[in-house]
Design a protein around this motif. Sequence first.
Motif, mmCIF file in Angstrom:
data_model
loop_
_atom_site.group_PDB
_atom_site.id
_atom_site.type_symbol
_atom_site.label_atom_id
_atom_site.label_comp_id
_atom_site.label_asym_id
_atom_site.label_seq_id
_atom_site.Cartn_x
_atom_site.Cartn_y
_atom_site.Cartn_z
ATOM 1 N N THR A 695 -27.358 46.151 29.878
ATOM 2 C CA THR A 695 -27.194 45.330 31.077
ATOM 3 C C THR A 695 -28.094 44.106 31.028
ATOM 4 O O THR A 695 -27.688 42.999 31.407
ATOM 5 N N GLU A 698 -26.469 41.580 28.944
ATOM 6 C CA GLU A 698 -25.391 40.904 29.659
ATOM 7 C C GLU A 698 -25.935 39.834 30.595
ATOM 8 O O GLU A 698 -25.392 38.726 30.693
ATOM 9 N N SER A 701 -27.146 36.916 28.633
ATOM 10 C CA SER A 701 -26.029 36.197 28.023
ATOM 11 C C SER A 701 -25.449 35.162 28.979
ATOM 12 O O SER A 701 -24.816 34.197 28.541
ATOM 13 N N ALA A 733 -21.936 45.009 24.252
ATOM 14 C CA ALA A 733 -23.071 44.181 24.665
ATOM 15 C C ALA A 733 -23.442 43.176 23.579
ATOM 16 O O ALA A 733 -23.763 42.012 23.870
ATOM 17 N N LEU A 736 -21.023 40.224 23.591
ATOM 18 C CA LEU A 736 -21.353 39.244 24.623
ATOM 19 C C LEU A 736 -22.564 38.420 24.224
ATOM 20 O O LEU A 736 -22.597 37.190 24.417
#
Length: 1011
Positions: A695, A698, A701, A733, A736
């Motif tokens: 997470t 993310e 990113s 992940a 991304l």
Amino acid sequence: MTTAPQLPARPAGVAGPPAPVGREELLARLERVLHARGRALLTGPAGVGKTEVALAEAARAEARGETVLWLATLPADRDIPGAAAAALVATVAATVTWPGVAAPGAAGWPAAAGDEPPGADGAPGDTAPPGGTGPDAASSAPHPPSYGSGPEVALVGAPGSLGVSASGVFEGLPGPQRTAVAMLCREAPLHDGGWDPIALRLGIARILRALTARGPALLVVDGVQHIDPDSADLLRFALHLAPPALRVVAVETPEAYEAYGSQDTHDTHLWVPSEADVLLVPPLHADEIAALLIHHRLPSRMAGRIHKASGGNPRLALAVGRSLADARTPVHHAEALTLSGRARDLARQLLGTAPQSVRETLLLAALALRPSAALVRRAGRPNAEADLAAAERAGLVSLAEDGSVTFTAGLLPSTLVHDACWAERSAGHAALANVVDDAVEAVRHRALATDAPDEELAAEVAAAADLARGRGNRALAAELALLAAESTPGQYGPRRIARLVDAAEEAARAARADLAMRAATDLLARDAVPADRVRARLAVLDTAGQGLTGLDEMYVHAMEDSEGDTALRAAVQLRLAVKYVLADGDPLRSRAAAVESAALAASMGDPRTAAQALTVQARMERALGSPDAEAVLAQARALETAERPAGIRNAAQILTIRHALFDGRLVDARDHLNALLPLVQRRGSVEDAIELLSTLAEIESRLGPCSAALAHAGQSLALTLEAGLSPGPAWYALALAETAGGSFGRAAGYARRSVQASEEEGDRVFLSRSLYALGRVQLVNGDVAAALETLRRVEANERAQFTVDPSMLRWHEELAEALLAHDAADEAVALLAEVRPVAERLGRTAVLLGCDRAFGLCLAAEGRTDEAVELLTRTAERFTEAGLPLERGRALMALARVERRRRRRSAAHAALQSAAAVFERAGATPWLALASETPAGPAGEGTAGEEALPALSSLTEAELRLARLVGQGASNQEAAAKLYLSVKTVEARLTRIYQKLDVRSRAQLATALRP
């Protein structure tokens, strides 16, 4: 004497094959060493992939037009004087067309021996195709399958070959040298005194010099450790006199046990290697093993466990992967790996070269929990250091400075223990129990040294498990808990069952799926009460990761056994809620099961299960677009945070962070996550740590810094593979993170891996996410057809799962842009019109802004460019206000595209400069490169002139990039490689470009691009 390698296939027109999996940097280094020094030695243990690297270099040399000679030795060559040197001469004769030699009926060969030698003036002259032979030689000498017109390696004495003498290899050799070489190749009778050593040396050196007079050449010697002494001496001399145009790659598997007198110790080096010449071929990383498995179409979902078993050795990894693929029934994530057949045989081959004394020492090391040279020596092996040093040279173990021992592959100690008899294992454990300095380890060895159940010993092992748990060593605690259960005598049946339940649950906490399955299997074969059976089954389910599709029977039995037990039924319903969404893709059933679980748990005063169930319910409420999602999540969070110490149970807090991520509240999400992550790493489960790191990747990113996103996604993958969990979510992940701050090419690779792993596991949730990540990269790369197909799969999956909330996976705006690029503007507008009211009702600001960006492009496609510029300018500003910098950058790039359509060069250039500044601050490397190469101003490619060409405004951004490449002379294959597209996609896009610009050839296209 020589073997012909299987050469990699190379598509026509491509400038060389890709590097073997995980060897890109090594191959680049090899080429630098060859360029600088002309000599390189590839070394490493058997099976690590040295020959594959040499093959790749040979393929690249052939693609450059060099002559490639491949000499592969065999173990028997060591005992045949001159074997390798004779094979080299035969290889040269079969590979190269020599002047003055005309094969019967072969047209096109050089006409006469007296003609001027090819290349006499520095030109290549009349030679055979690069790396190949003349027509007749190609048909008469056997050769391996080749890439293109690849190097052909003839076998000595092959039926129907021309022979060394007839090939012309002796042309130009003085009489004594010719005689000596003919005697070496057994084409002249040996004199009593043998061949003239000086003449033979000079003859071979002259042959190689004549070879390089025709052009650059690469000699690959695969297996230099098998070269006989006479050949080694001859080749050293010849290479010493060889010109720089002859480059040499030697491939060596080091001899490990010379100190034990098992091998001849003659020097096989072809030159005196320096540190700069020697390249160690290392084992592959876990992620590279996964890529290798995918490349060979083998299951990748167990890549972490396969990497542990193989130690990164490609040959072992493929053997384990094939044994899994060939299993009669699919091996589930929670089951032990299949290590029989080819995999076990390969391990035995590696171990079989060791002398008996070394194997006995290695067995003790395999039995120890923390093996070291000192420990093994104290356990009865006085020569432990020498034995282990020999094993290290063989690539079986690695020795640290403190003497600690680590096996290079988990399959090696497993095989040692597997093949040892009970008496050997018992004696080893007994010896180790007397010398280890830790009470927990001593108890473990005492228990493993006996096969007789003993309640007193079982109690000691159970106590040792508690100590290991207190130290934070969950894996050891799980192993000891199971050992305690297995050491319990039969007359203590209830006690054994209780210990099996504890062992299964301990294994679940340690993410040891194999131990959980062992404990559960033992328990279910006994007369256990329903409650214990349920707890054991739940432990197995909790270690199954994403792979829930093959466990339906376990759910059914758990439901049956939990009948009448409210607390257990709540726990089972919780697991069913997870299964319904992950494996079945049914959020409605998942929500219903979660609601029932929460109610049952609350009625029993079980806040832990209630919090977990409410968290699942909140997740489903969000997906289904329910306004109750946040209220339900707040209840779950309140129950969870009341538990102390903090960090043990975190599902509700993690979902709270993800909701903030979905809403675009990235700073809040990051702050909450950074406060929770240290607690989870200290006290929480491995799965929670993995999810938090993914997470965080993310968030970064989208927010930056993108380098941190790459680092955290990498940590998530490392933990995933270490725990033996399915790598699909971690690869998502990484896809991304790579899209944001790494490479679009690598991002597409990780996304494809995640798609495959999710399909193998039957994980519907991450299948949609992985397809979204892949489609997004394909769209950015301009592969519109592929992006459209991929994103339509996402749409179908999400609609099948009744997903309403568009913020959880923002595929709508990407699909709309793909439709627009595919000339389906009406469909794109309809899709945006469908999602906008839902996003407005739910207050999903980030989704609305993404839709505005896509709609701005739709307006431009309709010719309403003024409205498009106004909307995109406003959208970019609102992205800034929302704290979404990378989204602002994409909006500015869209604005630049529209400004270019309006032929406002300075405005387009300003928008691109602003986008580049955003990407640079965030570390968004691929986006920065994309913004920098897009034509917009005086510094761009074809900028000012292109702006003056109205016809070019009809091209999409992707079409214009391809048109510029082709107009500059790139072939379809080269353009495909540059843009990460397939050749078929390039061809289809070129057809559209030709139609839009009304051109019929590449020359006309180049003209159309010029002002």
